[in-house]
Design a protein around this motif. Structure first.
Motif, PDB file in Angstrom:
ATOM      1  N   LYS A  26       7.002 -58.588 -50.915  1.00 50.30           N
ATOM      2  CA  LYS A  26       6.316 -58.900 -52.185  1.00 50.30           C
ATOM      3  C   LYS A  26       7.284 -58.872 -53.369  1.00 50.30           C
ATOM      4  CE  LYS A  26       1.596 -57.666 -51.182  1.00 50.30           C
ATOM      5  NZ  LYS A  26       0.501 -56.727 -51.307  1.00 50.30           N
ATOM      6  N   ALA A  27       8.329 -58.048 -53.250  1.00 49.46           N
ATOM      7  CA  ALA A  27       9.219 -57.844 -54.404  1.00 49.46           C
ATOM      8  C   ALA A  27      10.348 -58.870 -54.498  1.00 49.46           C
ATOM      9  CB  ALA A  27       9.815 -56.434 -54.351  1.00 49.46           C
ATOM     10  N   VAL A  28      10.783 -59.426 -53.361  1.00 50.00           N
ATOM     11  CA  VAL A  28      11.956 -60.324 -53.422  1.00 50.00           C
ATOM     12  C   VAL A  28      11.569 -61.677 -54.008  1.00 50.00           C
ATOM     13  CG1 VAL A  28      13.189 -59.254 -51.472  1.00 50.00           C
ATOM     14  CG2 VAL A  28      11.594 -61.161 -51.045  1.00 50.00           C
ATOM     15  N   GLU A  29      12.599 -62.411 -54.457  1.00 49.76           N
ATOM     16  CA  GLU A  29      12.315 -63.747 -54.998  1.00 49.76           C
ATOM     17  C   GLU A  29      12.245 -64.790 -53.904  1.00 49.76           C
ATOM     18  OE1 GLU A  29      14.533 -64.837 -58.764  1.00 49.76           O
ATOM     19  OE2 GLU A  29      15.116 -62.752 -58.461  1.00 49.76           O
ATOM     20  N   VAL A  30      13.084 -64.594 -52.871  1.00 51.73           N
ATOM     21  CA  VAL A  30      13.165 -65.608 -51.812  1.00 51.73           C
ATOM     22  C   VAL A  30      13.076 -64.937 -50.446  1.00 51.73           C
ATOM     23  CG1 VAL A  30      14.682 -67.355 -50.771  1.00 51.73           C
ATOM     24  CG2 VAL A  30      14.634 -67.094 -53.250  1.00 51.73           C
ATOM     25  N   ILE A  31      12.330 -65.583 -49.550  1.00 49.66           N
ATOM     26  CA  ILE A  31      12.332 -65.124 -48.151  1.00 49.66           C
ATOM     27  C   ILE A  31      12.973 -66.238 -47.324  1.00 49.66           C
ATOM     28  CG2 ILE A  31      10.931 -64.461 -46.141  1.00 49.66           C
ATOM     29  CD1 ILE A  31       8.742 -63.543 -48.099  1.00 49.66           C
ATOM     30  N   ALA A  32      14.079 -65.911 -46.654  1.00 41.93           N
ATOM     31  CA  ALA A  32      14.721 -66.879 -45.763  1.00 41.93           C
ATOM     32  C   ALA A  32      14.112 -66.665 -44.373  1.00 41.93           C
ATOM     33  CB  ALA A  32      16.228 -66.643 -45.731  1.00 41.93           C
ATOM     34  N   CYS A  33      13.577 -67.738 -43.787  1.00 37.57           N
ATOM     35  CA  CYS A  33      12.859 -67.571 -42.511  1.00 37.57           C
ATOM     36  C   CYS A  33      13.165 -68.731 -41.578  1.00 37.57           C
ATOM     37  CB  CYS A  33      11.365 -67.476 -42.768  1.00 37.57           C
ATOM     38  SG  CYS A  33      10.687 -68.880 -43.662  1.00 37.57           S
ATOM     39  N   GLU A  34      12.949 -68.510 -40.282  1.00 36.02           N
ATOM     40  CA  GLU A  34      13.260 -69.544 -39.300  1.00 36.02           C
ATOM     41  C   GLU A  34      12.350 -70.757 -39.461  1.00 36.02           C
ATOM     42  OE1 GLU A  34      13.206 -66.883 -35.627  1.00 36.02           O
ATOM     43  OE2 GLU A  34      14.459 -68.580 -35.042  1.00 36.02           O
ATOM     44  N   ASP A  35      11.060 -70.480 -39.525  1.00 41.61           N
ATOM     45  CA  ASP A  35      10.085 -71.563 -39.583  1.00 41.61           C
ATOM     46  C   ASP A  35       9.091 -71.226 -40.691  1.00 41.61           C
ATOM     47  OD1 ASP A  35       8.051 -73.358 -39.241  1.00 41.61           O
ATOM     48  OD2 ASP A  35       7.962 -73.175 -37.064  1.00 41.61           O
ATOM     49  N   THR A  36       9.151 -71.993 -41.767  1.00 40.65           N
ATOM     50  CA  THR A  36       8.311 -71.660 -42.936  1.00 40.65           C
ATOM     51  C   THR A  36       6.818 -71.707 -42.564  1.00 40.65           C
ATOM     52  OG1 THR A  36       8.498 -73.959 -43.607  1.00 40.65           O
ATOM     53  CG2 THR A  36       9.966 -72.411 -44.694  1.00 40.65           C
ATOM     54  N   ARG A  37       6.455 -72.597 -41.609  1.00 39.38           N
ATOM     55  CA  ARG A  37       5.019 -72.703 -41.252  1.00 39.38           C
ATOM     56  C   ARG A  37       4.532 -71.417 -40.603  1.00 39.38           C
ATOM     57  NH1 ARG A  37       6.077 -77.772 -37.666  1.00 39.38           N
ATOM     58  NH2 ARG A  37       7.736 -76.306 -37.251  1.00 39.38           N
ATOM     59  N   ARG A  38       5.435 -70.760 -39.923  1.00 39.70           N
ATOM     60  CA  ARG A  38       5.046 -69.521 -39.239  1.00 39.70           C
ATOM     61  C   ARG A  38       5.001 -68.351 -40.230  1.00 39.70           C
ATOM     62  NH1 ARG A  38       6.302 -67.921 -33.160  1.00 39.70           N
ATOM     63  NH2 ARG A  38       5.647 -65.771 -33.346  1.00 39.70           N
ATOM     64  N   ALA A  50       6.350 -64.778 -52.470  1.00 37.96           N
ATOM     65  CA  ALA A  50       7.758 -65.188 -52.619  1.00 37.96           C
ATOM     66  C   ALA A  50       7.978 -66.622 -52.115  1.00 37.96           C
ATOM     67  CB  ALA A  50       8.652 -64.225 -51.853  1.00 37.96           C
ATOM     68  N   LYS A  51       9.028 -67.228 -52.658  1.00 38.70           N
ATOM     69  CA  LYS A  51       9.382 -68.597 -52.224  1.00 38.70           C
ATOM     70  C   LYS A  51       9.995 -68.525 -50.823  1.00 38.70           C
ATOM     71  CE  LYS A  51      12.345 -72.332 -53.740  1.00 38.70           C
ATOM     72  NZ  LYS A  51      13.714 -72.267 -53.360  1.00 38.70           N
ATOM     73  N   LEU A  52       9.621 -69.462 -49.949  1.00 42.58           N
ATOM     74  CA  LEU A  52      10.192 -69.472 -48.591  1.00 42.58           C
ATOM     75  C   LEU A  52      11.273 -70.541 -48.499  1.00 42.58           C
ATOM     76  CD1 LEU A  52       7.011 -69.243 -46.309  1.00 42.58           C
ATOM     77  CD2 LEU A  52       8.319 -67.399 -47.367  1.00 42.58           C
ATOM     78  N   THR A  53      12.328 -70.220 -47.787  1.00 41.60           N
ATOM     79  CA  THR A  53      13.353 -71.232 -47.530  1.00 41.60           C
ATOM     80  C   THR A  53      13.797 -71.103 -46.070  1.00 41.60           C
ATOM     81  OG1 THR A  53      15.445 -72.153 -48.310  1.00 41.60           O
ATOM     82  CG2 THR A  53      15.326 -69.772 -48.291  1.00 41.60           C
ATOM     83  N   SER A  54      14.121 -72.247 -45.448  1.00 39.45           N
ATOM     84  CA  SER A  54      14.387 -72.163 -44.005  1.00 39.45           C
ATOM     85  C   SER A  54      15.841 -71.728 -43.718  1.00 39.45           C
ATOM     86  CB  SER A  54      14.089 -73.486 -43.320  1.00 39.45           C
ATOM     87  OG  SER A  54      15.040 -74.419 -43.721  1.00 39.45           O
ATOM     88  N   TYR A  55      15.968 -70.915 -42.723  1.00 35.40           N
ATOM     89  CA  TYR A  55      17.286 -70.423 -42.267  1.00 35.40           C
ATOM     90  C   TYR A  55      17.167 -70.293 -40.752  1.00 35.40           C
ATOM     91  CZ  TYR A  55      21.230 -67.224 -41.549  1.00 35.40           C
ATOM     92  OH  TYR A  55      22.393 -66.642 -41.113  1.00 35.40           O
TER      93      TYR A  55
END
Ligand code: SAM
Length: 283
Positions: A26-38, A50-55
């Protein structure tokens, strides 16, 4: 400078997440994740905005550079994978390495990982263990990995996929012999299941794999046995006679041989029979 949080997320049951993980997400600005849909499903469930970005494994190198720039600019970032702990058979190590090179603070937020859940419920020894991840699909590497695994004394944990299941079981049996194994399937989910047996049992060989699975395998007894006890250099029937000649009855002698060699009494019995039939002991 921002902080890179490595956040473990559920491996099936959405409730398996720590309070700290939710607060960090909840606190971070960005979450880097494998699959944004998941990951969006997890975020919606816990009201994380938070904003999601794919990694993921295909953009790990370039994306790490972008994420490092954001961290250097002061943004806090959480890295998550599709399930479990990031960087465990999942993307993450490249970003962690680059963050360290740039003196960025890294904070792990521990939680579920499938291999730990499988190990603790397996019933096999847990004091020492070897997590090996997936076996390679490339023949040469796979052969080397199987050779290496075959000598581990500790409990071994592998990740396996339903389509490699049959090949994995056959190759493991051929290299390791008929070891005890536990299939830990669909952990923390509705159809969670443990199947316990030996590699050559039909319920293991003929099992029709479904869903997500870990395979927990007992360690090698062969390597433990011979280092300290010279009796273990004998043929197994000679080892048995050594005790039988000292007025131990056959049952007691079997138990002592089993203890010396780190085997069960039943395994000793089978090896003695095999030897009598003229088969060589496994070396
Ligand atoms: N990072 C994850 C972790 O910490 O466990 C592992 C990711 S790896 C790509 C996925 C593999 O983990 C699956 O193929 C399976 O072998 C294992 N796995 C993941 N979830 C599982 C579950 N609920 N039950 C059993 N095995 C699971």
């Amino acid at each position: 400078m921002g902080t890179l949080y490595l956040v473990a997320t559920p491996i099936g049951n959405l409730e398996d997440i720590t309070l700290r993980a939710i607060n960090v997400l909840k606190a971070v600005e960005v979450i880097a994740c494998e699959d944004t849909r998941r990951t969006i499903k997890l975020c919606n469930h816990y009201d994380v905005k938070a904003k999601l970005t794919s990694y993921h494994e295909h953009n790990e190198h370039t994306k790490s550079d972008n994420l490092v720039k954001m961290l250097l600019a002061g943004k806090d970032i959480a890295l998550v994978s599709d399930a479990g702990t990031p960087a465990i058979s999942d993307p993450g190590t490249i970003l962690v390495k680059k963050a360290i090179e740039n003196n960025i603070k890294i904070s792990p937020v521990p939680g579920p990982s499938a291999f730990v859940a499988a190990l603790i419920a397996s019933g096999l020894p847990t004091s020492k263990f070897m997590f090996y991840g997936f076996l390679s699909k490339k023949n040469k590497e796979r052969e080397q990995e199987l050779e290496e695994i075959s000598h581990f004394r500790e409990t071994i944990i592998l990740y396996i996929s339903p389509h490699s299941y049959k090949d994995d079981i056959i190759d493991l049996f051929n290299k390791l012999g008929n070891r005890r194994v536990v299939i830990a399937r669909e952990l923390t989910k509705i159809y969670e299941e443990f199947i316990r047996g030996n590699l050559n049992d039909s319920m293991i060989k003929d099992y029709q794999p479904k869903g997500e699975m870990c395979l927990v395998i007992e360690g090698s007894h062969e390597s433990i046995k011979y280092e300290t006890n010279p009796l273990c250099d004998l043929r197994i029937s000679e080892h048995l006679s050594f005790y039988a000649d000292q007025d131990f009855n056959r049952n007691e002698a079997m138990k002592m041989v089993a203890k010396d060699r780190g085997l069960s009494k039943n395994e000793v019995y089978k090896l003695v029979l095999k030897e009598k039939k003229g088969c060589k002991q496994p070396s």
